[in-house]
Design a protein around this motif. Structure first.
Motif, PDB file in Angstrom:
ATOM      1  N   TYR A   1      11.377  -4.041   3.667  1.00 56.02           N
ATOM      2  CA  TYR A   1      10.338  -4.547   2.776  1.00 56.02           C
ATOM      3  C   TYR A   1      10.452  -6.055   2.593  1.00 56.02           C
ATOM      4  CZ  TYR A   1       9.049   0.240   1.471  1.00 56.02           C
ATOM      5  OH  TYR A   1       8.623   1.545   1.480  1.00 56.02           O
ATOM      6  N   THR A   2      11.672  -6.565   2.590  1.00 53.42           N
ATOM      7  CA  THR A   2      11.849  -8.017   2.478  1.00 53.42           C
ATOM      8  C   THR A   2      11.231  -8.725   3.671  1.00 53.42           C
ATOM      9  OG1 THR A   2      13.892  -7.737   1.226  1.00 53.42           O
ATOM     10  CG2 THR A   2      13.531  -9.880   2.264  1.00 53.42           C
ATOM     11  N   GLN A   3      11.503  -8.222   4.866  1.00 55.39           N
ATOM     12  CA  GLN A   3      10.958  -8.844   6.072  1.00 55.39           C
ATOM     13  C   GLN A   3       9.440  -8.729   6.130  1.00 55.39           C
ATOM     14  OE1 GLN A   3      13.084  -6.802   9.162  1.00 55.39           O
ATOM     15  NE2 GLN A   3      15.041  -7.753   8.644  1.00 55.39           N
ATOM     16  N   ARG A   4       8.907  -7.610   5.671  1.00 52.72           N
ATOM     17  CA  ARG A   4       7.462  -7.370   5.776  1.00 52.72           C
ATOM     18  C   ARG A   4       6.658  -8.095   4.705  1.00 52.72           C
ATOM     19  NH1 ARG A   4       4.657  -1.322   5.794  1.00 52.72           N
ATOM     20  NH2 ARG A   4       2.478  -2.022   5.902  1.00 52.72           N
ATOM     21  N   TYR A   5       7.186  -8.113   3.464  1.00 53.72           N
ATOM     22  CA  TYR A   5       6.403  -8.624   2.339  1.00 53.72           C
ATOM     23  C   TYR A   5       6.930  -9.927   1.739  1.00 53.72           C
ATOM     24  CZ  TYR A   5       4.328  -3.951   2.396  1.00 53.72           C
ATOM     25  OH  TYR A   5       3.698  -2.797   2.764  1.00 53.72           O
ATOM     26  N   GLY A   6       8.118 -10.350   2.127  1.00 55.81           N
ATOM     27  CA  GLY A   6       8.705 -11.553   1.545  1.00 55.81           C
ATOM     28  C   GLY A   6       9.626 -11.257   0.386  1.00 55.81           C
ATOM     29  N   ALA A   7       9.518 -10.065  -0.189  1.00 48.35           N
ATOM     30  CA  ALA A   7      10.389  -9.637  -1.283  1.00 48.35           C
ATOM     31  C   ALA A   7      10.412  -8.109  -1.293  1.00 48.35           C
ATOM     32  CB  ALA A   7       9.890 -10.162  -2.630  1.00 48.35           C
ATOM     33  N   ALA A   8      11.599  -7.540  -1.464  1.00 45.70           N
ATOM     34  CA  ALA A   8      11.729  -6.080  -1.470  1.00 45.70           C
ATOM     35  C   ALA A   8      10.886  -5.459  -2.570  1.00 45.70           C
ATOM     36  CB  ALA A   8      13.203  -5.685  -1.638  1.00 45.70           C
ATOM     37  N   LEU A   9      10.775  -6.163  -3.697  1.00 43.20           N
ATOM     38  CA  LEU A   9       9.999  -5.636  -4.818  1.00 43.20           C
ATOM     39  C   LEU A   9       8.574  -5.291  -4.413  1.00 43.20           C
ATOM     40  CD1 LEU A   9       9.396  -5.121  -7.851  1.00 43.20           C
ATOM     41  CD2 LEU A   9       8.825  -7.551  -8.008  1.00 43.20           C
ATOM     42  N   LEU A  10       7.933  -6.121  -3.604  1.00 39.88           N
ATOM     43  CA  LEU A  10       6.533  -5.898  -3.248  1.00 39.88           C
ATOM     44  C   LEU A  10       6.357  -4.594  -2.479  1.00 39.88           C
ATOM     45  CD1 LEU A  10       6.488  -8.894  -4.128  1.00 39.88           C
ATOM     46  CD2 LEU A  10       4.783  -9.286  -2.342  1.00 39.88           C
ATOM     47  N   GLY A  11       7.286  -4.319  -1.565  1.00 40.48           N
ATOM     48  CA  GLY A  11       7.196  -3.072  -0.822  1.00 40.48           C
ATOM     49  C   GLY A  11       7.484  -1.871  -1.686  1.00 40.48           C
ATOM     50  N   LEU A  12       8.475  -1.990  -2.561  1.00 42.21           N
ATOM     51  CA  LEU A  12       8.815  -0.879  -3.448  1.00 42.21           C
ATOM     52  C   LEU A  12       7.657  -0.583  -4.399  1.00 42.21           C
ATOM     53  CD1 LEU A  12      12.509  -1.828  -4.272  1.00 42.21           C
ATOM     54  CD2 LEU A  12      11.739   0.139  -2.907  1.00 42.21           C
ATOM     55  N   GLU A  13       7.060  -1.622  -4.949  1.00 48.63           N
ATOM     56  CA  GLU A  13       5.965  -1.431  -5.900  1.00 48.63           C
ATOM     57  C   GLU A  13       4.739  -0.846  -5.212  1.00 48.63           C
ATOM     58  OE1 GLU A  13       2.413  -2.272  -8.175  1.00 48.63           O
ATOM     59  OE2 GLU A  13       2.941  -3.242  -6.274  1.00 48.63           O
ATOM     60  N   ARG A  14       4.527  -1.219  -3.969  1.00 46.78           N
ATOM     61  CA  ARG A  14       3.343  -0.753  -3.251  1.00 46.78           C
ATOM     62  C   ARG A  14       3.480   0.692  -2.765  1.00 46.78           C
ATOM     63  NH1 ARG A  14       0.463  -4.539   1.201  1.00 46.78           N
ATOM     64  NH2 ARG A  14       0.410  -5.785  -0.711  1.00 46.78           N
ATOM     65  N   HIS A  15       4.682   1.075  -2.374  1.00 46.50           N
ATOM     66  CA  HIS A  15       4.851   2.361  -1.706  1.00 46.50           C
ATOM     67  C   HIS A  15       5.607   3.419  -2.513  1.00 46.50           C
ATOM     68  CE1 HIS A  15       3.243   0.664   1.981  1.00 46.50           C
ATOM     69  NE2 HIS A  15       4.096  -0.341   1.897  1.00 46.50           N
ATOM     70  N   HIS A  16       6.161   3.039  -3.670  1.00 47.77           N
ATOM     71  CA  HIS A  16       6.988   3.985  -4.415  1.00 47.77           C
ATOM     72  C   HIS A  16       6.711   3.854  -5.916  1.00 47.77           C
ATOM     73  CE1 HIS A  16       9.300   4.581  -0.709  1.00 47.77           C
ATOM     74  NE2 HIS A  16       9.290   3.259  -0.586  1.00 47.77           N
ATOM     75  N   PRO A  17       6.931   4.914  -6.673  1.00 44.60           N
ATOM     76  CA  PRO A  17       6.666   4.880  -8.127  1.00 44.60           C
ATOM     77  C   PRO A  17       7.821   4.278  -8.916  1.00 44.60           C
ATOM     78  CG  PRO A  17       7.370   7.069  -7.486  1.00 44.60           C
ATOM     79  CD  PRO A  17       7.306   6.263  -6.210  1.00 44.60           C
ATOM     80  N   ILE A  18       7.973   2.952  -8.832  1.00 43.15           N
ATOM     81  CA  ILE A  18       9.028   2.280  -9.598  1.00 43.15           C
ATOM     82  C   ILE A  18       8.403   1.354 -10.630  1.00 43.15           C
ATOM     83  CG2 ILE A  18      10.556   2.329  -7.563  1.00 43.15           C
ATOM     84  CD1 ILE A  18      10.205  -0.847  -7.674  1.00 43.15           C
ATOM     85  N   ASP A  19       9.192   0.965 -11.610  1.00 43.08           N
ATOM     86  CA  ASP A  19       8.781  -0.011 -12.621  1.00 43.08           C
ATOM     87  C   ASP A  19       9.250  -1.385 -12.151  1.00 43.08           C
ATOM     88  OD1 ASP A  19       8.559  -1.741 -14.765  1.00 43.08           O
ATOM     89  OD2 ASP A  19       9.194  -0.276 -16.252  1.00 43.08           O
ATOM     90  N   PRO A  20       8.354  -2.261 -11.710  1.00 42.11           N
ATOM     91  CA  PRO A  20       8.776  -3.561 -11.175  1.00 42.11           C
ATOM     92  C   PRO A  20       9.600  -4.382 -12.163  1.00 42.11           C
ATOM     93  CG  PRO A  20       6.476  -3.144 -10.670  1.00 42.11           C
ATOM     94  CD  PRO A  20       6.891  -2.086 -11.636  1.00 42.11           C
ATOM     95  N   HIS A  21       9.226  -4.369 -13.429  1.00 41.64           N
ATOM     96  CA  HIS A  21       9.935  -5.173 -14.422  1.00 41.64           C
ATOM     97  C   HIS A  21      11.363  -4.635 -14.633  1.00 41.64           C
ATOM     98  CE1 HIS A  21       6.371  -7.498 -15.462  1.00 41.64           C
ATOM     99  NE2 HIS A  21       5.690  -6.353 -15.441  1.00 41.64           N
TER     100      HIS A  21
END
Length: 259
Positions: A65-85
């Motif tokens: 996700y880091t390589q694809r989006y620039g930050a792992a958070l962006l991939g996790l938030e887009r593809h998985h039910p996590i709380d970004p904050h």
């Protein structure tokens, strides 16, 4: 013909004072020493706990996700039910951050001596960024911290090297792109933002052979990098040299972690 090519390669200056955009980790301090390993470990553990996956899967998600989006958070938030904050707070909280920090001697003096405005542009959360700046004794030197929470727009989370995000923040800060100078350890960010007409400085002193940089320290300067330096002290010395060489020109250089 040589002269013509050289003129085309010169960065355009708007005539205003420079506006320095400093990355935080591995730019203003040596994050690879202890902080990046701790963040990466915390992110992997967070993914294991939140998604109930094995460690090797969590590591692949984090790096992918880091390589694809620039930050792992962006991939996790887009593809998985996590709380970004919650993710940002959990993986950037350390019981003894001060002991983990390493930075150049006289860092505050080096930053203060640079002409023009200064801002921090980081994919880290604001709370972490401000604690780091405070511990380094340089928070007061920056007029604003543009952290990952601020990069979000009404549609989605964004992060470096998103071009629309940078344009928006520079417009809000009344900064012509031609006056901006990005000092950054990640080559991919410099490459993307160079296309906007800003000036780019690649700092390599905190990088290691195992790091995520597009090139290793000592292997030259990519065409989209205006200056390559090992330390912020070098940045100051180069700026002084530029002023002596061209006193009428705005002083400026000539031509990571997985969040």
């Amino acid at each position: 013909m040589t002269t013509s090519r050289s003129k085309r390669r010169r960065p355009h200056f708007s005539g205003g004072r420079p506006v320095w955009l400093f990355d935080l980790d591995n730019t203003l301090h040596h994050a690879s020493h202890a902080i990046f390993p701790a963040i990466n470990q915390a992110m992997t553990q967070y993914i294991i706990d939140a998604l109930q996956v094995e460690r090797d899967v969590a590591n692949r998600l984090r790096t992918g996700y880091t390589q694809r989006y620039g930050a792992a958070l962006l991939g996790l938030e887009r593809h998985h039910p996590i709380d970004p904050h919650d993710f940002l707070k959990t993986v950037h909280t350390f019981p003894d951050l001060r002991s983990m920090l390493r930075a150049e001697r006289g860092l505050g003096r080096l930053i203060a001596a640079l002409p023009g405005r200064k801002m921090v542009l980081t994919n880290a959360p604001e709370a972490y960024a401000r604690v780091v700046l405070r511990e380094l004794g340089i928070e007061r030197l920056f007029e604003r911290v543009i952290a990952i929470e601020h990069m979000r727009d009404r549609r989605a989370w964004r992060a470096k090297p998103d071009a629309a995000m940078l344009r928006r923040h520079m417009r809000d800060a009344h900064v012509p792109l031609a006056d901006a100078i990005l000092v950054e350890d990640t080559c991919g960010h410099l490459k993307r933002y160079k296309r906007l007409g800003i000036r780019t400085v690649w700092i390599v002193g905190h990088l290691s052979a195992a790091g995520p940089s597009a090139r290793l320290p000592g292997t030259g300067r990519p065409h989209y990098v205006d200056r390559r330096i090992r330390s912020l002290k070098s940045l100051r010395l180069g700026t002084r040299a530029s002023r002596r060489a061209a006193p009428r020109e705005a002083p400026a250089p000539s031509a990571g972690s997985e969040r």
